[in-house]
Scaffold this active site. Structure first.
Site, short mmCIF file in Angstrom:
data_model
loop_
_atom_site.label_atom_id
_atom_site.label_comp_id
_atom_site.label_asym_id
_atom_site.label_seq_id
_atom_site.Cartn_x
_atom_site.Cartn_y
_atom_site.Cartn_z
N ASP A 1 -12.47 -25.30 41.12
CA ASP A 1 -11.44 -25.41 42.16
C ASP A 1 -11.97 -26.14 43.39
O ASP A 1 -12.90 -25.67 44.06
CB ASP A 1 -11.00 -23.96 42.51
CG ASP A 1 -9.74 -23.92 43.32
OD1 ASP A 1 -9.28 -24.97 43.78
OD2 ASP A 1 -9.20 -22.80 43.49
N GLY B 1 -3.44 -31.57 41.98
CA GLY B 1 -2.72 -32.79 41.62
C GLY B 1 -3.13 -34.02 42.43
O GLY B 1 -2.55 -35.10 42.26
N ASP C 1 -0.34 -23.87 44.48
CA ASP C 1 -0.23 -22.56 43.82
C ASP C 1 1.23 -22.12 43.62
O ASP C 1 2.07 -22.30 44.49
CB ASP C 1 -0.93 -21.49 44.67
CG ASP C 1 -2.43 -21.67 44.67
OD1 ASP C 1 -2.91 -22.73 44.22
OD2 ASP C 1 -3.13 -20.76 45.14
C1 GLA Z 1 -6.76 -21.65 44.82
C2 GLA Z 1 -6.25 -21.85 43.40
C3 GLA Z 1 -5.74 -20.53 42.87
C4 GLA Z 1 -6.85 -19.48 42.91
C5 GLA Z 1 -7.42 -19.36 44.32
C6 GLA Z 1 -8.67 -18.49 44.37
O1 GLA Z 1 -5.73 -21.33 45.68
O2 GLA Z 1 -5.26 -22.84 43.35
O3 GLA Z 1 -5.24 -20.69 41.55
O4 GLA Z 1 -7.85 -19.84 41.99
O5 GLA Z 1 -7.76 -20.64 44.85
O6 GLA Z 1 -9.21 -18.39 45.64
#
Ligand code: GLA
Length: 653
Positions: free
Chosen positions: A390, A432, A453
């Site tokens: 991430d 994205g 998210d």
């Molecule tokens: C981001 C990701 C989520 C999750 C959080 C965890 O927001 O997009 O899916 O993994 O981090 O902190």
């Protein structure tokens, strides 16, 4: 005389009591039914949690939302006044534009007109006597929801005796459609499964039917063995090739066979991953016990019998510092990662983990910056099969958002993963940026998040799901677009949970759309509190088969008319999966259910639109029922925000 005075006093007391007005502020109400297009609904704070501020003026009370936002209030005919100010919060950007609406029993009572960033708040003062239902709606102003932080300020309702209360915008009757599986064994799951030569192989055959079930397999490649009791294929096969393995499952009711193509080669993740991820339920409160409980529930609930196999730990497992030699450890909530890996594998399931290429993860835990290869080795030692990587704090490291900078951290981790002896599914998460779908596979991604998210509201789920047309050409075996995890069942981002705020029809839309999109299916709810409705959503093998179809094509939008959409996905056997969606009347009044009845719309599609010819058999996949043969078009009534998911096959297949 005394008597007369007394009765005058009693009458006036009665009169004054019955006309006495109470006032309730919007921020005092239970706002859980309020929909917001992004972030949280916040009482007396903005969408980002700041003091409510419009054109430099701070308001003590009110509710901060984000377009598109809706709230339906049941006034029961007892309210008299609605007073408020409305405006765009100063925390939003210059591009913000919205329109506020107040609707009464299906009619627009007041609207603000288009408002822009910096406009002073506008005042609303309405007589709502006799109104039964009042709808508060913030539109995106016609230019998309970007930046639209919209505030209801000092919003108050004057009423007599009966307090107004928020209600769901639409009726919500959970309605189980999936028929129970037969007692006879049925082998579910994908028709293909890939592993790299010599990698640890683990595949649990998903089978429904009365227990005990015995398994046998013919044509198993060298190095792999099938456990006849639990249906787990394990071992390692070093010889490249495509191995058609005939699996047989037998119980007291009979026996079935199915051919599984085991493909030993360079490509893994031949069908979209299916599993569970801790984030949408536990957030940062995840711990080892919860993950182990999820693995147990995956088996005991029967979900594994339908192909759900991966248990993914999201953010919140990492220790605060590395060892002197730079090793990344788990924190106290995860006392033994290796034992957890072994346990999950012993059930025939896979274990996934989460990290960031930055110094820190989004949740503020340690990331893998400058320790990529070392961390990859640590995870391999724990038996990790899946990595979600991430972007998060890498934002501060990247020089810019050029393609080279966006790709760099993912290439680095991909190199580290490729040095490991085992297969690790590589999930890119960077929301994205740079149209990741056009290059995610080139940096080794097996899946990549296409958006920000998701949350459990119609605006979020439908906003993401119905926008996936842009990237459909880029999905295929080994590399998938990821519109984020599922928001059915009990979710909450930890530690407390609530039932998904999506209506049952919206949940059918969610699962159907994700399957049409060939999306990774990652359950986001607590697997230990699954209700019958949620299980019905997750165990329909004919629906899941659309997602897991070996051709791996992603659906495209065939047409979009006001409030209706049709999507279609070609399948390996020549048939076509078609989703007929009622996305709802997009007018302000269509944002709410005023009557309490079911709003169906007829959704139709012609063969010309679908690019097919000749008679086709139609099967309703949720109900698993044939609907007859259609020659040139089909049309069905579809519930508000609901779907009809149909498989169209030629008369020969
Ligand atoms: C981001 C990701 C989520 C999750 C959080 C965890 O927001 O997009 O899916 O993994 O981090 O902190």
């Amino acid at each position: 005389m005394k008597k007369i005075l007394l009765s005058i006093w009693a009458v006036s007391l009665f009169f004054s009591c019955s006309t006495q007005e109470s006032v309730i502020y919007l921020d005092e109400m239970d706002l859980s039914y309020m929909e917001t297009g992004w972030g949280e609904v916040n009482a007396s704070l903005s969408a980002e949690g700041n003091p409510l501020t419009v054109a430099g003026k701070v308001y003590e009370r009110g509710v901060g939302t984000h377009a598109i936002s809706t709230l339906l209030l049941d006034l029961k005919g007892k309210a008299v006044t609605f007073h408020s100010f409305v405006g765009i919060d100063d925390e939003s950007g210059e591009k913000a534009s919205v329109e506020f609406f107040v609707l009464a029993d299906g009619w627009i009572l007041w609207h603000s007109g288009l408002m822009h960033y910096g406009d002073p708040a506008r005042q609303v003062k309405l007589d709502v006597s006799g109104v039964r239902k009042l709808g508060l709606y913030v539109s995106d102003g016609g230019d998309g929801i970007g930046w639209d932080h919209a505030d209801w300020l000092d919003t108050q309702i004057g009423y007599h005796k009966v307090r107004p209360e928020p209600v769901r915008s639409f009726i919500a009757e959970p309605n189980v459609l999936t028929p129970p599986p037969p007692d006879m064994p049925r082998i579910n799951g994908p028709e293909v499964y890939g592993a790299r030569p010599g990698s640890r192989f683990l595949y649990k055959i998903p089978v429904t039917g009365k227990r005990p079930v015995r398994f046998s397999g013919e044509g198993m490649p060298e190095g792999l063995v099938l456990d006849g009791q639990n249906g787990i294929i394990s071992g390692a096969c070093s010889l490249r090739g495509t191995y058609p393995v005939t699996i047989e499952a037998t119980n007291e009711h009979g026996s079935v066979k199915k051919v599984l193509q085991i493909i030993i080669g360079d490509t893994i993740c031949l069908t979209p991953p299916m599993g569970w991820n801790s984030w949408n339920c536990w957030g940062l409160s995840v711990d080892q016990q919860k993950v182990q409980a999820a693995a147990d529930a995956m088996i005991s609930s029967g979900l594994a019998d339908h192909g759900w196999t991966t248990i993914n730990i999201d953010d919140g497992w990492e220790a605060a510092s590395r060892t002197p030699s730079g090793e990344l450890l788990s924190n106290d909530k995860f006392p033994n990662m290796k034992a957890l890996g072994d346990y999950v594998h012993s059930q025939g399931l896979k274990l996934g983990i989460y990290s960031s290429p930055g110094t820190h993860t989004c949740g503020g835990f340690l990331g893998s910056w400058e320790h990529e290869a070392q961390d990859a080795r640590t995870w391999a030692g724990w038996g990790i099969d899946y990595l979600k990587y991430d972007w998060c704090s890498y934002e501060r490291i990247a020089a810019d958002h050029s393609l080279a900078e966006l790709q760099k951290p993912y290439l680095k981790m991909q190199n580290a993963l490729s040095e490991l002896p085992g297969d690790i599914i590589f999930s890119l998460c960077q929301y994205g940026m740079g149209d990741v779908w056009t290059w995610g596979a080139m940096v080794g991604g097996n899946l990549w998040r296409t958006t920000g998210d998701i949350n459990d509201t119609w605006n979020s789920m439908a906003g993401i799901g119905f926008s996936q047309d842009t990237c459909s050409a880029y999905a295929g075996p080994g590399h998938w677009n990821d519109p984020d995890m599922l928001v059915v069942g009990k979710v909450g981002w930890g530690p407390s949970l609530h039932p998904s705020r999506l209506t049952p029809d919206e949940q059918y839309t969610h699962i159907s759309l994700w399957c049409l999109l060939s999306a990774p299916l990652l359950i986001g709810c607590d697997l230990n509190s699954l209700d019958a409705f949620t299980l019905n959503l997750l165990t329909n093998d004919e629906v899941i088969a659309i997602d897991q179809d070996p051709l791996g094509r992603q659906a495209t939008r065939i047409k979009e008319e006001s409030g209706r959409q049709v999507w279609a996905k070609p399948l390996k056997d020549g048939s076509l999966a078609v989703g007929l969606f009622n996305t709802g009347d997009p007018s302000p009044a269509g944002m709410f259910d005023w009557t309490g009845g079911q709003h169906t719309e007829t959704v139709s599609v012609t063969w010309e639109e679908l690019g097919i010819t000749g008679p086709k058999k139609a099967r309703d996949l949720w109900r698993q029922k044939d609907l007859g043969t259609f020659d040139r078009e089909m049309k069905f009534p579809v519930n508000h925000h609901g779907v009809m998911l149909i498989r169209l096959s030629g008369s020969t297949n």
